[in-house]
Design an enzyme around this catalytic site. Structure first.
Site, PDB file in Angstrom:
ATOM      1  CB  ILE A 198      -0.915   0.061   1.251  1.00 43.81           C
ATOM      2  CG1 ILE A 198      -1.911  -1.094   1.245  1.00 43.81           C
ATOM      3  CG2 ILE A 198      -1.691   1.376   1.316  1.00 43.81           C
ATOM      4  CD1 ILE A 198      -1.484  -2.223   2.111  1.00 43.81           C
ATOM      5  CG  HIS A 199       2.643   2.957  -3.223  1.00 49.96           C
ATOM      6  ND1 HIS A 199       2.138   1.849  -3.855  1.00 49.96           N
ATOM      7  CD2 HIS A 199       2.848   3.874  -4.199  1.00 49.96           C
ATOM      8  CE1 HIS A 199       2.063   2.073  -5.153  1.00 49.96           C
ATOM      9  NE2 HIS A 199       2.478   3.309  -5.394  1.00 49.96           N
ATOM     10  NE  ARG A 200      -0.485   4.036  -7.059  1.00 48.35           N
ATOM     11  CZ  ARG A 200      -1.028   4.113  -8.263  1.00 48.35           C
ATOM     12  NH1 ARG A 200      -2.007   4.967  -8.494  1.00 48.35           N
ATOM     13  NH2 ARG A 200      -0.586   3.359  -9.222  1.00 48.35           N
TER      14      ARG A 200
END
Ligand code: UD1
Ligand code: UDP
Length: 353
Positions: A198-200
């Site tokens: 998860i990085h957005r």
């Protein structure tokens, strides 16, 4: 290029330029600069050094994009290339396309025509702008080409080539099997664990969304009794620390090199992600995917049944994991046959001659 996914997805094109001994150079903006977000991919994919590294680094959107524009313009004025190729939807891509088109240099957009129709995502804005200032648009699928035509982009500028991620996956999986053993390293059993990434910005910088996802991952870990391995992107690591979120019982590791990550994905039971590239790779590798977003610009993965959108509430995340675990992985990969890099260069040589 400037970020992790651009290096990976440009690698098949660079390889083709090398094979044909074309006159080209790499310009790196320095958007990603940590060893495990940048250098490791050049080394592992055996890519030539960038001729220019602008060292722009992190910053607000305007600050980062502005610095890149100035730096890229200087290089392009000096080098006067026939065409600038950009890949994807990052700030690096926007800056390079904009700098080139304003100098009257042609732009080729690799991975053109993707749309999630959510303008809150910086990537959606970048994609739209870059598509509309490109001369050659390399759409990975018929669907993405259709998006371009719907926006009035002339048919003769758009080419369906497949996605270079297939080229990268096919080549590097085999190499991974010879060179790394990530399951051994992390103490995992084949098919007995889940992977998360998860990085957005839309998820990580929004406290409510990040808390929802964190709770979702913890619940998934508990409910399905599967080890959950999460290589944490630096943007997310910073935010988890600030918010004091520990992700109990989730195995947090540093971002992985490409060969290890591919192997980790391939042998996992299921992937949870908000990454574009990871949604594609899971589909190509036959691993079910749950996407922690409300929309995707990769609808082909939903169509073939490899992916499902869960949003960010823990109940829906658990529900979608349950659903995707019932899927058989016989779907057809919609992103091409692994020859996208070659096809893109072939089109360009024909068109530019
Ligand atoms: C960028 C792209 C995103 C893409 C992602 C791939 C934009 C707007 N976003 O997001 O579309 O999915 O790359 O991973 O272009 N940081 C480090 N080391 C690094 C790079 C970043 O520590 O090498 C940290 C910094 O604290 C930085 C933060 O990560 O502020 C965010 O980096 P940035 O490049 O702005 O955006 P990404 O989240 O990486
Ligand atoms: N990836 C990697 N190591 C990791 C996580 C991801 O090599 O620890 C690779 C992954 O295989 C995929 C790419 O990074 O090819 C996706 O990049 P990212 O998720 O950063 O960006 P996005 O695709 O969302 O733009």
């Amino acid at each position: 290029m400037g970020t992790r996914p651009e290096i990976i997805k440009m690698s098949p094109i660079i390889r083709e330029c090398e094979r044909l001994r074309l006159d080209y150079f790499i310009l790196h903006t320095g958007q990603h600069y940590s060893y495990n977000m940048n250098r490791v991919f050049f080394d592992q994919l055996e890519l030539p050094e960038a001729k220019y590294d602008l060292g722009v680094g992190s910053g607000s959107h305007a600050e980062q994009t502005g610095k890149m524009l100035v730096g890229i313009e200087k290089v392009l004025r000096e080098e006067t290339p026939d065409i600038v190729l950009v890949e994807g939807d990052t700030n690096t891509v926007l800056a390079a396309a904009l700098a080139a088109v304003k100098l009257g240099i042609m732009v080729g957009h690799v991975e053109a025509g993707l749309r999630c129709y959510d303008r809150k995502m910086p990537e959606e804005i970048n994609r739209i702008l870059v598509d509309h200032c490109s001369d050659y648009l390399f759409a990975p699928t018929e669907k993405s080409k259709q998006n371009l035509l719907n926006e009035g982009i002339p048919q003769e500028r758009a080419f369906v080539t497949g996605n270079t991620i297939v080229d990268a996956v096919l080549r590097n999986l085999e190499i991974a099997d010879r060179r790394v053993n990530v399951l051994n390293k992390l103490g995992l059993d084949d098919g007995e664990y889940f992977v998360a990434t998860i990085h957005r910005q839309e998820n990580v910088d929004d406290e409510r969304r990040l808390r929802g996802i964190a709770k979702g991952l913890e619940r998934v870990r508990r409910e399905f009794k599967m080890e959950l391995v999460y290589p944490v992107h630096p943007r997310t690591r910073k935010r988890l620390r600030t918010l004091g979120l520990n992700l109990n019982d989730v195995t947090l590791v540093q971002p992985l090199d490409y060969l290890s990550f591919l192997q980790l994905e391939k042998h996992s039971k299921l992937v949870l992600t908000d990454s574009g590239g990871v949604q594609e790779e899971a589909c190509i590798l036959g691993v079910p995917c749950v996407t922690l977003r409300d929309s995707t610009e990769r609808p082909e993965t939903l169509d073939v049944g490899s992916n499902s959108l869960a949003g960010i509430t823990y109940k829906r995340i658990v529900q979608k994991v349950k659903l995707m675990l019932t899927k058989r992985s016989g779907w057809k990969n919609p992103f091409g046959d692994g020859k996208a890099g070659r096809m893109i260069i072939r089109v360009l040589r024909r068109e530019l001659d």
